[in-house]
Design a protein around this motif. Structure first.
Motif, PDB file in Angstrom:
ATOM      1  N   UNK A  52     133.998 119.849 -55.447  1.00  0.00           N
ATOM      2  CA  UNK A  52     134.981 118.608 -54.881  1.00  0.00           C
ATOM      3  C   UNK A  52     134.098 117.497 -54.135  1.00  0.00           C
ATOM      4  N   UNK A  53     134.643 116.356 -54.601  1.00  0.00           N
ATOM      5  CA  UNK A  53     133.713 115.179 -53.759  1.00  0.00           C
ATOM      6  C   UNK A  53     134.288 115.285 -52.379  1.00  0.00           C
ATOM      7  N   UNK A  54     133.597 115.099 -51.416  1.00  0.00           N
ATOM      8  CA  UNK A  54     133.866 114.883 -50.093  1.00  0.00           C
ATOM      9  C   UNK A  54     133.842 113.645 -49.470  1.00  0.00           C
ATOM     10  N   UNK A  55     134.842 113.296 -48.912  1.00  0.00           N
ATOM     11  CA  UNK A  55     135.098 111.942 -48.242  1.00  0.00           C
ATOM     12  C   UNK A  55     134.780 112.039 -46.826  1.00  0.00           C
ATOM     13  N   UNK A  56     133.958 111.216 -46.098  1.00  0.00           N
ATOM     14  CA  UNK A  56     133.601 111.121 -44.770  1.00  0.00           C
ATOM     15  C   UNK A  56     134.244 110.147 -44.363  1.00  0.00           C
ATOM     16  N   UNK A  57     135.038 110.222 -43.160  1.00  0.00           N
ATOM     17  CA  UNK A  57     135.613 109.113 -42.386  1.00  0.00           C
ATOM     18  C   UNK A  57     134.336 108.603 -41.631  1.00  0.00           C
ATOM     19  N   UNK A  58     134.125 107.311 -41.793  1.00  0.00           N
ATOM     20  CA  UNK A  58     133.087 106.559 -41.172  1.00  0.00           C
ATOM     21  C   UNK A  58     133.648 105.942 -39.958  1.00  0.00           C
ATOM     22  N   UNK A  59     133.136 106.264 -38.902  1.00  0.00           N
ATOM     23  CA  UNK A  59     133.604 105.558 -37.612  1.00  0.00           C
ATOM     24  C   UNK A  59     132.858 104.395 -37.191  1.00  0.00           C
ATOM     25  N   UNK A  60     133.391 103.482 -36.757  1.00  0.00           N
ATOM     26  CA  UNK A  60     133.066 102.021 -36.310  1.00  0.00           C
ATOM     27  C   UNK A  60     132.068 102.357 -35.197  1.00  0.00           C
ATOM     28  N   UNK A  61     131.060 101.695 -34.964  1.00  0.00           N
ATOM     29  CA  UNK A  61     129.900 101.930 -34.178  1.00  0.00           C
ATOM     30  C   UNK A  61     130.515 101.593 -32.713  1.00  0.00           C
ATOM     31  N   UNK A  62     131.552 100.846 -32.744  1.00  0.00           N
ATOM     32  CA  UNK A  62     132.351 100.558 -31.384  1.00  0.00           C
ATOM     33  C   UNK A  62     133.471 101.349 -31.131  1.00  0.00           C
ATOM     34  N   UNK A  63     133.653 102.183 -31.910  1.00  0.00           N
ATOM     35  CA  UNK A  63     134.860 103.125 -31.766  1.00  0.00           C
ATOM     36  C   UNK A  63     135.049 103.772 -30.403  1.00  0.00           C
ATOM     37  N   UNK A  64     133.856 104.481 -29.773  1.00  0.00           N
ATOM     38  CA  UNK A  64     133.762 105.147 -28.804  1.00  0.00           C
ATOM     39  C   UNK A  64     133.965 104.405 -27.265  1.00  0.00           C
ATOM     40  N   UNK A  65     133.734 102.944 -27.606  1.00  0.00           N
ATOM     41  CA  UNK A  65     133.802 102.057 -26.310  1.00  0.00           C
ATOM     42  C   UNK A  65     135.236 101.097 -26.381  1.00  0.00           C
ATOM     43  N   UNK A  66     135.238 100.809 -25.057  1.00  0.00           N
ATOM     44  CA  UNK A  66     136.698  99.969 -24.993  1.00  0.00           C
ATOM     45  C   UNK A  66     136.675  98.841 -25.882  1.00  0.00           C
ATOM     46  N   UNK A  67     138.124  98.541 -26.220  1.00  0.00           N
ATOM     47  CA  UNK A  67     138.088  97.411 -26.958  1.00  0.00           C
ATOM     48  C   UNK A  67     138.319  97.909 -28.709  1.00  0.00           C
ATOM     49  N   UNK A  68     138.786  99.206 -28.654  1.00  0.00           N
ATOM     50  CA  UNK A  68     138.995  99.791 -30.206  1.00  0.00           C
ATOM     51  C   UNK A  68     139.853  98.759 -30.783  1.00  0.00           C
ATOM     52  N   UNK A  69     139.518  98.638 -32.187  1.00  0.00           N
ATOM     53  CA  UNK A  69     140.059  97.717 -33.040  1.00  0.00           C
ATOM     54  C   UNK A  69     139.477  96.273 -32.957  1.00  0.00           C
ATOM     55  N   UNK A  70     138.980  95.798 -31.982  1.00  0.00           N
ATOM     56  CA  UNK A  70     138.306  94.717 -31.801  1.00  0.00           C
ATOM     57  C   UNK A  70     137.087  94.393 -32.968  1.00  0.00           C
ATOM     58  N   UNK A  71     137.101  93.113 -33.609  1.00  0.00           N
ATOM     59  CA  UNK A  71     135.956  93.012 -34.121  1.00  0.00           C
ATOM     60  C   UNK A  71     134.708  92.939 -33.366  1.00  0.00           C
ATOM     61  N   UNK A  72     133.524  93.308 -33.845  1.00  0.00           N
ATOM     62  CA  UNK A  72     132.430  93.294 -33.048  1.00  0.00           C
ATOM     63  C   UNK A  72     131.800  91.825 -32.462  1.00  0.00           C
ATOM     64  N   UNK A  73     132.391  90.753 -33.369  1.00  0.00           N
ATOM     65  CA  UNK A  73     132.128  89.327 -33.049  1.00  0.00           C
ATOM     66  C   UNK A  73     133.029  89.133 -31.633  1.00  0.00           C
ATOM     67  N   UNK A  74     134.077  89.709 -31.565  1.00  0.00           N
ATOM     68  CA  UNK A  74     134.859  89.195 -30.331  1.00  0.00           C
ATOM     69  C   UNK A  74     134.539  90.236 -28.950  1.00  0.00           C
ATOM     70  N   UNK A  75     133.673  91.031 -28.847  1.00  0.00           N
ATOM     71  CA  UNK A  75     133.241  91.895 -27.991  1.00  0.00           C
ATOM     72  C   UNK A  75     131.572  91.637 -27.633  1.00  0.00           C
ATOM     73  N   UNK A  76     131.189  91.672 -26.325  1.00  0.00           N
ATOM     74  CA  UNK A  76     129.950  91.550 -25.961  1.00  0.00           C
ATOM     75  C   UNK A  76     129.631  92.462 -24.651  1.00  0.00           C
ATOM     76  N   UNK A  77     128.079  92.627 -24.461  1.00  0.00           N
ATOM     77  CA  UNK A  77     127.797  93.400 -23.239  1.00  0.00           C
ATOM     78  C   UNK A  77     128.025  92.648 -22.304  1.00  0.00           C
ATOM     79  N   UNK A  78     128.243  93.096 -20.980  1.00  0.00           N
ATOM     80  CA  UNK A  78     128.678  92.372 -19.743  1.00  0.00           C
ATOM     81  C   UNK A  78     127.471  91.678 -19.513  1.00  0.00           C
ATOM     82  N   UNK A  79     126.041  92.497 -19.409  1.00  0.00           N
ATOM     83  CA  UNK A  79     124.752  92.159 -19.180  1.00  0.00           C
ATOM     84  C   UNK A  79     124.377  90.829 -20.030  1.00  0.00           C
ATOM     85  N   UNK A  80     124.880  90.997 -21.098  1.00  0.00           N
ATOM     86  CA  UNK A  80     124.379  89.996 -22.056  1.00  0.00           C
ATOM     87  C   UNK A  80     125.200  88.704 -21.831  1.00  0.00           C
TER      88      UNK A  80
END
Length: 160
Positions: free
Chosen positions: A4-32
């Motif tokens: 059976x072909x397996x399907x893997x759920x690919x998580x967003x690289x930012x999913x573990x951080x605050x702001x889930x669901x936000x596009x990466x362009x609308x988030x920035x590291x505070x130090x930067x």
């Protein structure tokens, strides 16, 4: 046997951080963001200030990797003043000084600027380390600024 072909759920690289669901362009590291918004001269100085607890969001110390988005308020303590900035746009690339009104809004209370002005006027209270003893003229100005000191503690009424 057919597998059976397996399907893997690919998580967003930012999913573990605050702001889930936000596009990466609308988030920035505070130090930067602090560096890009020209609040600190270098990113390493911004990261050191964050690590030393001089940068807060909502009264809570943050880490340099904290993601920020538009609408949040950042407080930066640069003694003797605590500056407050409302983020209008989260960026990670440094911009020209003319574009800063589009990046953040300065919401620092007026009493902080009064504190800065008083510190600038006094000039003698917090002497820089290594500048030596005050001159006679500086000492007189300092004494005049501080005013009379209670010299005789026996006559002082401590209950009031």
């Amino acid at each position: 046997m057919k597998e059976k072909p397996t399907t893997h759920k690919v998580s967003s690289p930012l999913s573990h951080r605050e702001g889930q669901g936000e596009s990466p362009q609308s988030l920035a590291r505070i130090d930067k963001w602090l560096w890009a918004a020209r609040i600190f001269k270098t990113r390493s100085i911004a990261a050191d200030a964050i690590k030393n607890g001089r940068v807060t969001m909502g009264g809570v110390n943050v880490k340099p990797s904290r993601m920020v988005k538009a609408g949040e308020t950042v407080s930066v303590r640069k003694p003797p003043v605590t500056y407050s900035f409302k983020i209008l746009k989260s960026i990670e690339q440094r911009v020209g000084a003319k574009l800063l009104p589009e990046i953040y809004e300065n919401v620092t209370p007026a009493d902080q600027y009064e504190l800065l002005e008083m510190n600038r006027i006094s000039g003698f209270v917090n002497r820089a380390r290594g500048t030596g003893r005050p001159t006679k003229k500086e000492r007189r100005a300092l004494d005049e600024f501080i005013g009379p000191v209670v010299e005789d503690f026996d006559d002082f009424d401590w209950e009031d």
